[in-house]
Design a protein around this motif. Structure first.
Motif, PDB file in Angstrom:
ATOM      1  N   ILE A  66       0.805  -1.168  -0.161  1.00 45.01           N
ATOM      2  CA  ILE A  66      -0.022   0.200  -0.177  1.00 45.01           C
ATOM      3  C   ILE A  66       0.710   1.154   0.083  1.00 45.01           C
ATOM      4  O   ILE A  66       2.032   1.201   0.819  1.00 45.01           O
ATOM      5  CB  ILE A  66      -0.798  -0.103   1.079  1.00 45.01           C
ATOM      6  CG1 ILE A  66      -1.763  -1.185   1.242  1.00 45.01           C
ATOM      7  CG2 ILE A  66      -1.734   1.307   1.244  1.00 45.01           C
ATOM      8  CD1 ILE A  66      -2.325  -1.417   2.638  1.00 45.01           C
ATOM      9  N   LEU A  67       0.554   2.263  -0.806  1.00 43.32           N
ATOM     10  CA  LEU A  67       1.139   3.546  -0.632  1.00 43.32           C
ATOM     11  C   LEU A  67       0.282   4.297  -0.479  1.00 43.32           C
ATOM     12  O   LEU A  67      -0.524   4.549  -0.550  1.00 43.32           O
ATOM     13  CB  LEU A  67       1.550   3.750  -2.090  1.00 43.32           C
ATOM     14  CG  LEU A  67       2.426   5.330  -2.373  1.00 43.32           C
ATOM     15  CD1 LEU A  67       3.658   5.338  -1.703  1.00 43.32           C
ATOM     16  CD2 LEU A  67       2.790   5.529  -3.836  1.00 43.32           C
ATOM     17  N   VAL A  68       0.673   5.367   0.916  1.00 40.93           N
ATOM     18  CA  VAL A  68      -0.093   6.312   1.379  1.00 40.93           C
ATOM     19  C   VAL A  68       0.717   7.636   1.106  1.00 40.93           C
ATOM     20  O   VAL A  68       1.888   7.796   1.699  1.00 40.93           O
ATOM     21  CB  VAL A  68      -0.340   6.242   2.951  1.00 40.93           C
ATOM     22  CG1 VAL A  68      -1.233   7.378   3.464  1.00 40.93           C
ATOM     23  CG2 VAL A  68      -0.726   4.780   3.347  1.00 40.93           C
ATOM     24  N   THR A  69      -0.218   8.584   0.482  1.00 38.08           N
ATOM     25  CA  THR A  69       0.562   9.689   0.037  1.00 38.08           C
ATOM     26  C   THR A  69      -0.211  11.145   0.468  1.00 38.08           C
ATOM     27  O   THR A  69      -1.246  10.880   0.912  1.00 38.08           O
ATOM     28  CB  THR A  69       1.048  10.097  -1.577  1.00 38.08           C
ATOM     29  OG1 THR A  69       1.784  11.066  -1.759  1.00 38.08           O
ATOM     30  CG2 THR A  69      -0.359   9.889  -2.368  1.00 38.08           C
ATOM     31  N   GLY A  70       0.339  12.114   0.657  1.00 34.27           N
ATOM     32  CA  GLY A  70      -0.217  13.453   0.829  1.00 34.27           C
ATOM     33  C   GLY A  70       0.568  14.423   1.184  1.00 34.27           C
ATOM     34  O   GLY A  70       1.748  14.246   1.053  1.00 34.27           O
ATOM     35  N   LEU A  87       5.695  -0.891   8.237  1.00 35.51           N
ATOM     36  CA  LEU A  87       5.111   0.649   7.734  1.00 35.51           C
ATOM     37  C   LEU A  87       6.682   1.219   7.505  1.00 35.51           C
ATOM     38  O   LEU A  87       7.422   1.491   8.460  1.00 35.51           O
ATOM     39  CB  LEU A  87       4.462   1.266   8.757  1.00 35.51           C
ATOM     40  CG  LEU A  87       4.171   2.679   8.690  1.00 35.51           C
ATOM     41  CD1 LEU A  87       3.517   2.813   7.403  1.00 35.51           C
ATOM     42  CD2 LEU A  87       3.244   3.293   9.934  1.00 35.51           C
ATOM     43  N   VAL A  88       6.776   1.721   6.132  1.00 37.76           N
ATOM     44  CA  VAL A  88       7.881   2.448   6.137  1.00 37.76           C
ATOM     45  C   VAL A  88       7.689   3.848   5.997  1.00 37.76           C
ATOM     46  O   VAL A  88       6.547   4.547   5.146  1.00 37.76           O
ATOM     47  CB  VAL A  88       8.522   2.259   4.658  1.00 37.76           C
ATOM     48  CG1 VAL A  88       9.777   3.079   4.185  1.00 37.76           C
ATOM     49  CG2 VAL A  88       9.068   0.728   4.663  1.00 37.76           C
ATOM     50  N   ASP A  89       8.086   4.903   6.698  1.00 40.30           N
ATOM     51  CA  ASP A  89       7.887   6.241   6.933  1.00 40.30           C
ATOM     52  C   ASP A  89       9.157   6.919   6.927  1.00 40.30           C
ATOM     53  O   ASP A  89       9.679   7.093   8.207  1.00 40.30           O
ATOM     54  CB  ASP A  89       6.870   6.278   8.490  1.00 40.30           C
ATOM     55  CG  ASP A  89       6.263   7.814   8.303  1.00 40.30           C
ATOM     56  OD1 ASP A  89       6.431   8.257   7.396  1.00 40.30           O
ATOM     57  OD2 ASP A  89       5.485   7.949   9.053  1.00 40.30           O
ATOM     58  N   CYS A  90       9.258   7.655   5.801  1.00 38.90           N
ATOM     59  CA  CYS A  90       8.656   7.730   4.743  1.00 38.90           C
ATOM     60  C   CYS A  90       9.763   7.552   3.418  1.00 38.90           C
ATOM     61  O   CYS A  90      10.796   7.995   3.843  1.00 38.90           O
ATOM     62  CB  CYS A  90       7.877   9.064   4.791  1.00 38.90           C
ATOM     63  SG  CYS A  90       9.032  10.620   4.247  1.00 38.90           S
ATOM     64  N   ILE A 138       3.637  -1.111   3.891  1.00 42.24           N
ATOM     65  CA  ILE A 138       2.701   0.178   3.682  1.00 42.24           C
ATOM     66  C   ILE A 138       3.987   1.379   3.642  1.00 42.24           C
ATOM     67  O   ILE A 138       4.555   1.315   4.629  1.00 42.24           O
ATOM     68  CB  ILE A 138       1.721   0.377   4.804  1.00 42.24           C
ATOM     69  CG1 ILE A 138       0.970  -0.604   4.756  1.00 42.24           C
ATOM     70  CG2 ILE A 138       1.172   1.642   4.541  1.00 42.24           C
ATOM     71  CD1 ILE A 138      -0.182  -0.540   6.048  1.00 42.24           C
ATOM     72  N   PHE A 139       3.882   1.793   2.468  1.00 40.73           N
ATOM     73  CA  PHE A 139       4.935   2.925   2.324  1.00 40.73           C
ATOM     74  C   PHE A 139       4.068   4.325   2.432  1.00 40.73           C
ATOM     75  O   PHE A 139       3.234   4.490   1.890  1.00 40.73           O
ATOM     76  CB  PHE A 139       5.525   3.058   0.851  1.00 40.73           C
ATOM     77  CG  PHE A 139       6.436   1.858   0.774  1.00 40.73           C
ATOM     78  CD1 PHE A 139       7.729   1.924   0.986  1.00 40.73           C
ATOM     79  CD2 PHE A 139       5.910   0.920  -0.042  1.00 40.73           C
ATOM     80  CE1 PHE A 139       8.611   0.797   0.990  1.00 40.73           C
ATOM     81  CE2 PHE A 139       6.817  -0.219  -0.476  1.00 40.73           C
ATOM     82  CZ  PHE A 139       8.155  -0.138  -0.105  1.00 40.73           C
ATOM     83  N   ALA A 145      -1.603   5.340   7.938  1.00 42.81           N
ATOM     84  CA  ALA A 145      -1.043   4.272   7.873  1.00 42.81           C
ATOM     85  C   ALA A 145      -0.624   3.508   8.734  1.00 42.81           C
ATOM     86  O   ALA A 145      -0.974   2.010   8.583  1.00 42.81           O
ATOM     87  CB  ALA A 145       0.519   4.711   7.089  1.00 42.81           C
ATOM     88  N   GLU A 146      -0.696   3.928  10.012  1.00 42.56           N
ATOM     89  CA  GLU A 146      -0.401   3.459  11.019  1.00 42.56           C
ATOM     90  C   GLU A 146      -1.669   2.698  11.568  1.00 42.56           C
ATOM     91  O   GLU A 146      -1.692   1.234  11.946  1.00 42.56           O
ATOM     92  CB  GLU A 146      -0.267   4.089  12.301  1.00 42.56           C
ATOM     93  CG  GLU A 146       1.326   4.818  12.347  1.00 42.56           C
ATOM     94  CD  GLU A 146       1.440   5.888  13.313  1.00 42.56           C
ATOM     95  OE1 GLU A 146       0.591   6.003  14.101  1.00 42.56           O
ATOM     96  OE2 GLU A 146       2.259   6.434  13.157  1.00 42.56           O
ATOM     97  N   SER A 147      -2.617   3.018  11.193  1.00 36.84           N
ATOM     98  CA  SER A 147      -4.245   2.271  11.525  1.00 36.84           C
ATOM     99  C   SER A 147      -4.299   1.179  10.593  1.00 36.84           C
ATOM    100  O   SER A 147      -4.852   0.104  10.957  1.00 36.84           O
ATOM    101  CB  SER A 147      -5.216   3.336  11.378  1.00 36.84           C
ATOM    102  OG  SER A 147      -5.546   3.698   9.952  1.00 36.84           O
TER     103      SER A 147
END
Length: 186
Positions: free
Chosen positions: A23-27, A99-102, A136-137, A37-39
């Motif tokens: 999953i890629l989470v951007t913003g 979870l890779v942040d970021c 999750i990135f 992303a943590e959730s």
């Protein structure tokens, strides 16, 4: 703000799971993407692992890192990977969601270390192929403003845009978080 994190306390309705999903989470900055992303990671089976790319280079960044750790709390494991993200993913595979942040901080670290960005991106691509555990990135959407006035900032913006496109292309899901609200892009 605690409000965004609290809004993601229960898993999203569309949570699904498959081994090795990405999953890629951007913003934008402070959009709520890390809390979202943590959730998502907490909603997946297994003990979540936070792969941190940030380095505490000054007091302000030290405080940011401490705030992220405090917000996460247990049951998170943590791996610090400011440069060797591929190695961290390989070493943690099979132990639960990561979870890779970021990605954009990782890219900055590579640039300051004068590493080959294309080679690092290729290593990352190889590392995520065949993963057993979900990844999750989190990344920043940096190309939505004006063209930066200096060469280094333009180089960073362009490299981040290319990296985000590459990761989004192979991701199973892409979420854009705006003002604390996730919007499914893919």
């Amino acid at each position: 703000m605690k409000q965004a994190a609290a809004g993601f306390s229960s898993p999203p309705n569309d949570v699904w799971y498959q081994p090795g999903m990405m999953i890629l989470v951007t913003g934008g900055a402070r959009s709520g993407k890390s809390a979202y992303a943590e959730s998502r990671a907490l909603a997946l089976p297994g003990t979540p692992c936070y792969i941190a790319t940030a380095e505490a280079g000054d007091e302000e960044m030290t405080a940011r890192i401490a705030a992220h750790r405090a917000r996460r709390g247990p049951p998170w494991r943590e791996i610090e990977a400011p440069l060797d993200l591929a190695g961290a993913l390989a070493a943690s595979d099979g132990e639960g969601p990561r979870l890779v942040d970021c990605l954009t901080l990782w890219l900055s670290n590579l640039m300051f270390a004068e590493q080959d960005l294309d080679a690092a991106a290729a290593r990352l691509g190889e590392a995520v192929r065949g993963q057993q555990s979900p990844v999750i990135f989190v990344t920043n959407e940096v190309g939505m403003g004006i063209v930066p006035e200096n060469r280094l900032a333009r180089r960073f913006r362009d490299a981040a845009g290319r990296l985000n496109q590459c990761v989004a292309q192979v991701a199973d899901e892409v979420q854009l978080v705006v003002s604390g609200y996730p919007l499914r892009v893919k």
